[in-house]
Design an enzyme around this catalytic site. Sequence first.
Site: not given
Ligand code: AMX
Length: 435
Positions: A240, A270, A316, A325, A371
């Site tokens: 964002s 996000h 994250h 937070r 979140d």
């Molecule tokens: N549950 C399951 N798998 C997860 C996970 C979770 N909470 N967090 C990361 N992973 C997986 C990823 O999907 C990725 O899998 P892939 O290799 O098969 O694609 C792998 O672990 C490596 O990911 P990463 O490098 O640790 O994370 P990232 O930097 O690519 O993504 C984020 C970060 C937040 C998008 C990811 O942790 C996620 O999808 N979390 C759940 C959604 C979430 O909580 N989003 C909110 C973030 C905060 C915000 O912006 N408000």
Amino acid sequence: MILKEKLASQLPEWRERVKKLIKESGEVKVGEVTVSQVYGGMRDVRGLVTDISYVDPNEGIRLRGYTIPELLEKLPVAPGAKIPLVGGLYYLLLIGEIPSLEEAMEIENEWKARWGIPPYVFDVLKSMPPDTHPMTLLSMGILAMQRESIFTRRYLQGMRKDDYWEPMLEDSLNLTARLPALAAFIYNLKYKAGSLLSPDPKLEGAANFAHMMGIPQDEFIELTRLYLIIHSDHESGNASAHATHLVASTLSDIYYATSAAIDALAGPLHGLANQESLAWLLKVYNKFGHVPTKEELAQFAVDTLNAGQVIPGYGHAVLRKTDPRFTALMEFGKQWFPDDDIFGLATRVYDVIPDVLRQQGKAKDPWPNVDAISGSILYHFGIKEFDFYTVMFGISRALGVSANTVWARALGQPIERPKSLTTTMLEQIVEKQAA
Ligand code: AMX
């Protein structure tokens, strides 16, 4: 306005500092970019600058150098309240100094003087189909107000580049003043048959939001303050903030740029993660009919992962420890409603999920982000329409991104334009380096 004078007085020194750094050290390298970063969402590429906030991977966010607990301790509090005024936080983001109560109230009073939303905005939103997502309505409401932009008007009249920040600040104060009322209008339009309480001029921003939401209890006012403070800024690279920066770098005004922020926040990876997270908690709760045991929870989490889904609220891109937070909201819940079932479930999930994610071995960060808990707290206050949660995130995030945009214009940051390559070019780079 003291705020404007203080900002203006900082500019000569800041401009000189940045100019000197670029002139004398412009060729110094700050990092390298690898092939996996090019394909991997530019993770960890150091290509942005902001002095408003910094996310330390282990410690979490610092806003103008202050951690969340320090902010809650140092920012001025209204008489009789516990959580600081949001106006004080906005002052800090813009000026970089902890304000006095008087300075915080100056912002609150500026917001009060500016919160009238033009009636056509309501007409636009009322004309939308009832199943429109509240984030779409928020983005549309902000965009509809674009014709109010002082920056755009002054730009068309002809304005010196050094002066861009000033109408940008005016627009930012106008927009941030109106967002709580816009959010409350959207809530009432969508979920309360269109009833709308008018703002009460006696109340400051958070109290007014609580009043317009029809939840005037003190605890909800305190929560609103806390919620708006902690979600406001998370450095420049999150989706964002980056969307805002990119759009505003074209000299689009704050209405266009904040609408873009809201669009980015609406994605499930996000800001929408807070509604997804609560949906997941309720799915767990409804399956067991009670707060499940840790073993039951761990199995449910494994089933979620095996179904190819993420555990929302965990992980994250930058953080590698529990998000402060998250901790601030957990402490708030423990203080005000420790016996609430869904809140209790969110805290139990915190005991279980990091281990499950560690065992799965994919997520770099197995810890909760904000979140993972925020939805359970809003749910406690009777906001059960979880589509709405990201709207509250959005009105908070507008504080951070607008403060950043004022500074970006003050420091004359140019249009953003990174370079892209083709896959063939990347393969050639690899071949050349291997040779
Ligand atoms: N549950 C399951 N798998 C997860 C996970 C979770 N909470 N967090 C990361 N992973 C997986 C990823 O999907 C990725 O899998 P892939 O290799 O098969 O694609 C792998 O672990 C490596 O990911 P990463 O490098 O640790 O994370 P990232 O930097 O690519 O993504 C984020 C970060 C937040 C998008 C990811 O942790 C996620 O999808 N979390 C759940 C959604 C979430 O909580 N989003 C909110 C973030 C905060 C915000 O912006 N408000």
